[in-house]
Write a protein that holds these residues in place. Structure first.
Motif, PDB file in Angstrom:
ATOM      1  N   ALA A 173       0.747  -1.247  -0.198  1.00  0.00           N
ATOM      2  CA  ALA A 173       0.019   0.345  -0.001  1.00  0.00           C
ATOM      3  C   ALA A 173       0.831   1.230   0.041  1.00  0.00           C
ATOM      4  N   GLY A 174       1.791   1.461   0.527  1.00  0.00           N
ATOM      5  CA  GLY A 174       3.244   2.306   0.202  1.00  0.00           C
ATOM      6  C   GLY A 174       3.296   2.508  -0.799  1.00  0.00           C
ATOM      7  N   PHE A 175       3.327   1.408  -2.037  1.00  0.00           N
ATOM      8  CA  PHE A 175       3.775   1.644  -3.155  1.00  0.00           C
ATOM      9  C   PHE A 175       3.140   2.293  -4.073  1.00  0.00           C
ATOM     10  N   SER A 176       4.040   2.831  -5.441  1.00  0.00           N
ATOM     11  CA  SER A 176       2.921   2.626  -6.889  1.00  0.00           C
ATOM     12  C   SER A 176       4.400   2.855  -8.118  1.00  0.00           C
ATOM     13  N   LEU A 177       4.190   2.425  -8.606  1.00  0.00           N
ATOM     14  CA  LEU A 177       5.226   1.677  -9.509  1.00  0.00           C
ATOM     15  C   LEU A 177       4.246   1.395 -10.914  1.00  0.00           C
ATOM     16  N   PHE A 178       5.784   2.102 -12.271  1.00  0.00           N
ATOM     17  CA  PHE A 178       5.128   1.260 -13.456  1.00  0.00           C
ATOM     18  C   PHE A 178       4.984  -0.446 -13.648  1.00  0.00           C
ATOM     19  N   LEU A 179       4.127  -0.958 -14.132  1.00  0.00           N
ATOM     20  CA  LEU A 179       3.523  -1.808 -13.956  1.00  0.00           C
ATOM     21  C   LEU A 179       4.876  -2.603 -15.154  1.00  0.00           C
ATOM     22  N   VAL A 180       5.547  -3.680 -14.691  1.00  0.00           N
ATOM     23  CA  VAL A 180       6.187  -4.654 -15.482  1.00  0.00           C
ATOM     24  C   VAL A 180       5.806  -5.573 -16.048  1.00  0.00           C
ATOM     25  N   GLY A 181       5.455  -5.856 -17.657  1.00  0.00           N
ATOM     26  CA  GLY A 181       4.692  -6.684 -18.011  1.00  0.00           C
ATOM     27  C   GLY A 181       5.353  -8.283 -17.525  1.00  0.00           C
ATOM     28  N   SER A 182       4.366  -8.768 -18.312  1.00  0.00           N
ATOM     29  CA  SER A 182       4.568 -10.370 -17.218  1.00  0.00           C
ATOM     30  C   SER A 182       5.094 -11.550 -18.639  1.00  0.00           C
ATOM     31  N   ARG A 183       5.772 -10.809 -19.408  1.00  0.00           N
ATOM     32  CA  ARG A 183       6.332 -11.365 -21.107  1.00  0.00           C
ATOM     33  C   ARG A 183       7.182 -11.868 -20.520  1.00  0.00           C
ATOM     34  N   GLY A 184       7.264 -13.505 -20.817  1.00  0.00           N
ATOM     35  CA  GLY A 184       8.234 -13.973 -20.550  1.00  0.00           C
ATOM     36  C   GLY A 184       7.624 -15.250 -19.843  1.00  0.00           C
ATOM     37  N   LEU A 185       6.052 -14.739 -19.376  1.00  0.00           N
ATOM     38  CA  LEU A 185       5.977 -16.206 -18.315  1.00  0.00           C
ATOM     39  C   LEU A 185       5.045 -17.125 -19.343  1.00  0.00           C
ATOM     40  N   SER A 186       5.615 -18.359 -18.424  1.00  0.00           N
ATOM     41  CA  SER A 186       3.949 -19.220 -18.830  1.00  0.00           C
ATOM     42  C   SER A 186       3.097 -19.472 -19.471  1.00  0.00           C
ATOM     43  N   ALA A 187       2.625 -19.488 -19.672  1.00  0.00           N
ATOM     44  CA  ALA A 187       0.862 -19.778 -20.117  1.00  0.00           C
ATOM     45  C   ALA A 187       0.088 -20.229 -19.396  1.00  0.00           C
ATOM     46  N   THR A 188       0.873 -21.643 -19.038  1.00  0.00           N
ATOM     47  CA  THR A 188       0.360 -22.421 -17.837  1.00  0.00           C
ATOM     48  C   THR A 188      -0.210 -21.813 -16.523  1.00  0.00           C
ATOM     49  N   ALA A 189      -1.298 -21.952 -16.146  1.00  0.00           N
ATOM     50  CA  ALA A 189      -1.903 -22.247 -14.643  1.00  0.00           C
ATOM     51  C   ALA A 189      -2.460 -23.676 -13.836  1.00  0.00           C
ATOM     52  N   ALA A 190      -2.156 -22.747 -13.147  1.00  0.00           N
ATOM     53  CA  ALA A 190      -2.189 -24.223 -11.962  1.00  0.00           C
ATOM     54  C   ALA A 190      -3.959 -24.157 -11.788  1.00  0.00           C
ATOM     55  N   GLU A 191      -3.714 -25.886 -12.130  1.00  0.00           N
ATOM     56  CA  GLU A 191      -5.357 -26.397 -11.899  1.00  0.00           C
ATOM     57  C   GLU A 191      -5.415 -26.906 -11.048  1.00  0.00           C
ATOM     58  N   ARG A 192      -4.820 -27.339  -9.887  1.00  0.00           N
ATOM     59  CA  ARG A 192      -4.655 -28.460  -8.596  1.00  0.00           C
ATOM     60  C   ARG A 192      -3.876 -27.648  -7.511  1.00  0.00           C
ATOM     61  N   ILE A 193      -4.198 -28.002  -6.530  1.00  0.00           N
ATOM     62  CA  ILE A 193      -3.295 -27.732  -5.267  1.00  0.00           C
ATOM     63  C   ILE A 193      -2.943 -28.619  -4.831  1.00  0.00           C
ATOM     64  N   ILE A 194      -1.806 -28.975  -4.346  1.00  0.00           N
ATOM     65  CA  ILE A 194      -1.405 -30.152  -4.020  1.00  0.00           C
ATOM     66  C   ILE A 194      -0.215 -29.685  -2.674  1.00  0.00           C
ATOM     67  N   HIS A 230      -3.517 -18.001 -11.269  1.00  0.00           N
ATOM     68  CA  HIS A 230      -2.269 -17.349 -12.208  1.00  0.00           C
ATOM     69  C   HIS A 230      -0.721 -17.777 -11.852  1.00  0.00           C
ATOM     70  N   TYR A 231      -0.773 -18.900 -11.050  1.00  0.00           N
ATOM     71  CA  TYR A 231       0.808 -19.180 -10.814  1.00  0.00           C
ATOM     72  C   TYR A 231       1.033 -20.280 -11.961  1.00  0.00           C
ATOM     73  N   PRO A 232       2.381 -19.393 -12.887  1.00  0.00           N
ATOM     74  CA  PRO A 232       2.722 -20.408 -14.211  1.00  0.00           C
ATOM     75  C   PRO A 232       3.212 -21.893 -13.849  1.00  0.00           C
ATOM     76  N   SER A 233       2.211 -22.915 -13.395  1.00  0.00           N
ATOM     77  CA  SER A 233       2.533 -23.853 -13.366  1.00  0.00           C
ATOM     78  C   SER A 233       1.496 -24.942 -13.349  1.00  0.00           C
ATOM     79  N   PRO A 234       1.299 -26.416 -13.982  1.00  0.00           N
ATOM     80  CA  PRO A 234       0.212 -26.996 -13.764  1.00  0.00           C
ATOM     81  C   PRO A 234      -0.677 -27.359 -12.945  1.00  0.00           C
ATOM     82  N   SER A 235       0.467 -27.147 -11.596  1.00  0.00           N
ATOM     83  CA  SER A 235      -0.450 -27.121  -9.920  1.00  0.00           C
ATOM     84  C   SER A 235       0.940 -26.434  -9.359  1.00  0.00           C
ATOM     85  N   LEU A 236      -0.104 -25.988  -7.903  1.00  0.00           N
ATOM     86  CA  LEU A 236       0.904 -25.550  -6.905  1.00  0.00           C
ATOM     87  C   LEU A 236       1.187 -26.870  -5.847  1.00  0.00           C
TER      88      LEU A 236
END
Length: 561
Positions: A18-39, A151-157
């Protein structure tokens, strides 16, 4: 554990966002995979659950057979708390989230959090968690625990249940101990036979009789002291608030030092109030830890060493300003020669509280840093350790930062527990007031103000506790064209105007007594006066003594020392 406490547990590291304000860094280069299960992993044992089951439970309250097998382990109250926690939405700017997580402090926070949340390959992955938090914050409906999972870049977390349960147990114990210790402080502030308080105590909140002039000021510090300690020069900026008082009258001086990510406007309301009562106020902007500095983190600027040097640069900023104003009085016409720069008071908030105490004569203690910085934020629930422990990057030696012109200090939400020790704070000989907030999740009151208060040996010492206040409650609102910090309302607290009024009144009484020597105001710095100043809803406690043996009765209270 109630719902509010549960939210506090889930989000103390993120609250500093809450104390900060900054330019958003894009998520280019991150995997498009999203977590479907939590282990859930507990040692060598694992069980998994579809994240969709958690989403359905949060939305409808219905549990799948897989989820029901887990929920049977919880009481009905705990199941309801879990559902509320999954529904909780935080409207945090992705800009602010990115700013924190790309800063040196945020990177350390992600490393610590990755001990609990792991990738499918069982590798602790701070980068994956950072990307999930930033992308989840772009949701217009708010960031949730479920959106971070999605949004976790892995099939599972993988969730390390053993570590998570240990942290939860520690948190529950911390909450109980905190409430007990705050109760001790409130009880200590109740006088057996309250002294009578004149109705004029409310006059501390009124605007004073003097008009004042506000002006900007800046200069470059290339002094030998700066170059010797830090190896660089530095631009020092300030806002001056100068009262228009009769000629021939010497004017007392107050320096105001902001916290991390703030600026010289953060306490403008306080500067104006004190100036109207005849004080010349100098509100500094510390270049290396201001709002503008934090804007540079996502662009690759800043380093742990640069953050560490701020522990030296900030006190040097104050000394430079005092030296410069003495050497160039013509810049202050028609105030030239009228400012009393030999006897100065300081008001500092958070990192500014450290700054004030260092100038008052409390030295950095590197042994204390080593002892405290073995703990993680998730174990201690003390976000300020992320900042304090950066000081370890400095060469461990004795730094001479004391300025004898500083004769009184008000430290608001100061960070103290790791950078100072009982030996450090016991060296202070001048009047000191610590101001603590009961709901401070950044610099927790017990660890950062209450126990350090017991280390003070100066006879003129005060501990103030503001109920229902947070780390941000006394920070003023930004004006037009001033930098705006995106602080969520739940972090600001229930009644910021009331907290700011308390600080205005107490600061004025403290300064009138210890800068002007007006003994008639001493009765305004008593527990009874604090009670008279406070509202029935948002309490205010003040005490001048707190026996360590009272705190020792609290189970495991020694961990705060």
């Amino acid at each position: 554990m109630n719902t509010l406490s549960l939210k506090w547990f889930l989000l103390p590291p993120l609250s500093v966002v809450a104390g900060f304000s900054l330019f958003l860094v894009g998520s280019r280069g991150l995997s498009a995979t999203a977590a479907e299960r939590i282990i859930f992993r507990y040692g060598v044992f694992e069980r998994s659950l579809p994240i969709a089951d958690l989403e359905r439970f949060a939305t409808t309250g219905q549990a799948s057979p897989e989820l029901a097998s887990y929920l049977r382990l919880l009481s009905p109250v705990q199941r309801q708390q879990l559902r509320l926690a999954l529904q909780e939405r935080l409207r945090l700017s992705p800009v602010a989230v990115a700013q924190l997580l790309y800063s040196p402090l945020g990177q350390e926070l992600m490393v610590q959090a990755a001990r609990i949340l792991e990738t499918q390959s069982r590798q602790e992955n701070a980068l994956a968690l950072r990307s999930a938090l930033i992308v989840a914050a772009t949701d217009p409906h708010g960031l949730t625990a479920l959106s971070v999972m999605r949004h976790y870049p892995s099939p599972s977390l993988r969730f390390n249940l053993k570590k998570g349960l240990a942290i939860l147990k520690n948190f529950q114990q911390t909450i109980r101990e905190t409430e007990t210790i705050l109760g001790v402080v409130r009880q200590q502030a109740l006088e057996p036979h309250p002294t009578s308080v004149p109705a004029s105590v409310q006059s501390l909140l009124r605007v004073g009789p003097w008009r004042w002039l506000e002006m900007p000021w800046a200069a470059v510090d290339e002094s030998p002291q700066r170059l010797q300690l830090t190896g660089h020069s530095r631009v020092v900026e300030a806002g001056l608030y100068l009262p228009i008082v009769p000629r021939g009258q010497r004017i007392p001086v107050v320096i105001v030092s902001h916290g991390l990510g703030a600026n010289r406007y953060s306490y403008r309301y306080l500067c104006q109030h004190l100036a109207s009562h005849g004080f010349a106020v100098i509100a500094l902007e510390h270049q290396g830890s201001s709002t503008r500095q934090l804007l540079s983190f996502s662009m690759g600027y800043g380093s742990p060493m640069a953050t560490a040097q701020e522990f030296l640069d900030r006190p040097l900023d104050v000394t430079f300003v005092l030296n410069r104003l003495e050497a160039f009085p013509e810049q202050l016409y028609p105030w030239a020669g009228r400012l009393n720069l030999e006897r100065v008071a300081m008001i500092g908030q958070s990192f500014g509280g450290y700054t004030a105490l260092a100038l008052a004569g409390a030295p950095l203690d590197f042994q204390q840093l080593r002892r405290h910085c073995t703990r993680s934020v998730l174990d201690s629930f003390n976000v300020s350790l992320l900042l304090q422990c950066q000081a370890q990057a400095l060469p461990p030696k004795v730094y001479s930062l004391k300025d004898p012109r500083v004769q009184a200090v008000i430290a608001v939400n100061p960070i103290t527990s790791a950078v100072f020790s009982p030996e450090s704070l016991s060296q202070l000989k001048i009047p000191v007031m610590f101001v603590a907030a009961s709901d401070d999740t950044i610099a927790p009151a017990v660890e950062e103000q209450i126990y350090p208060f017991t280390w003070l040996r100066t006879p003129d010492r005060y501990l103030v506790l503001m109920d229902d206040a947070t780390h941000f409650s006394t920070i003023g609102e930004a004006g037009q064209n001033e930098p705006v910090l995106p602080i969520p309302k739940f972090l600001v607290g229930a009644a910021p105007p009331r907290s700011r009024a308390y600080l205005r009144g107490l600061s004025l009484a403290f300064l009138q007594l210890y800068l002007l020597g007006d003994e008639q105001v001493r009765h305004w710095l008593t527990p009874a006066a604090a009670m008279a100043l406070s509202s029935p809803t948002y309490g205010l406690s003040l005490t001048q003594s707190l026996a360590p043996e009272l705190l020792e009765k609290v189970p495991q209270a020694a961990k705060y020392r």
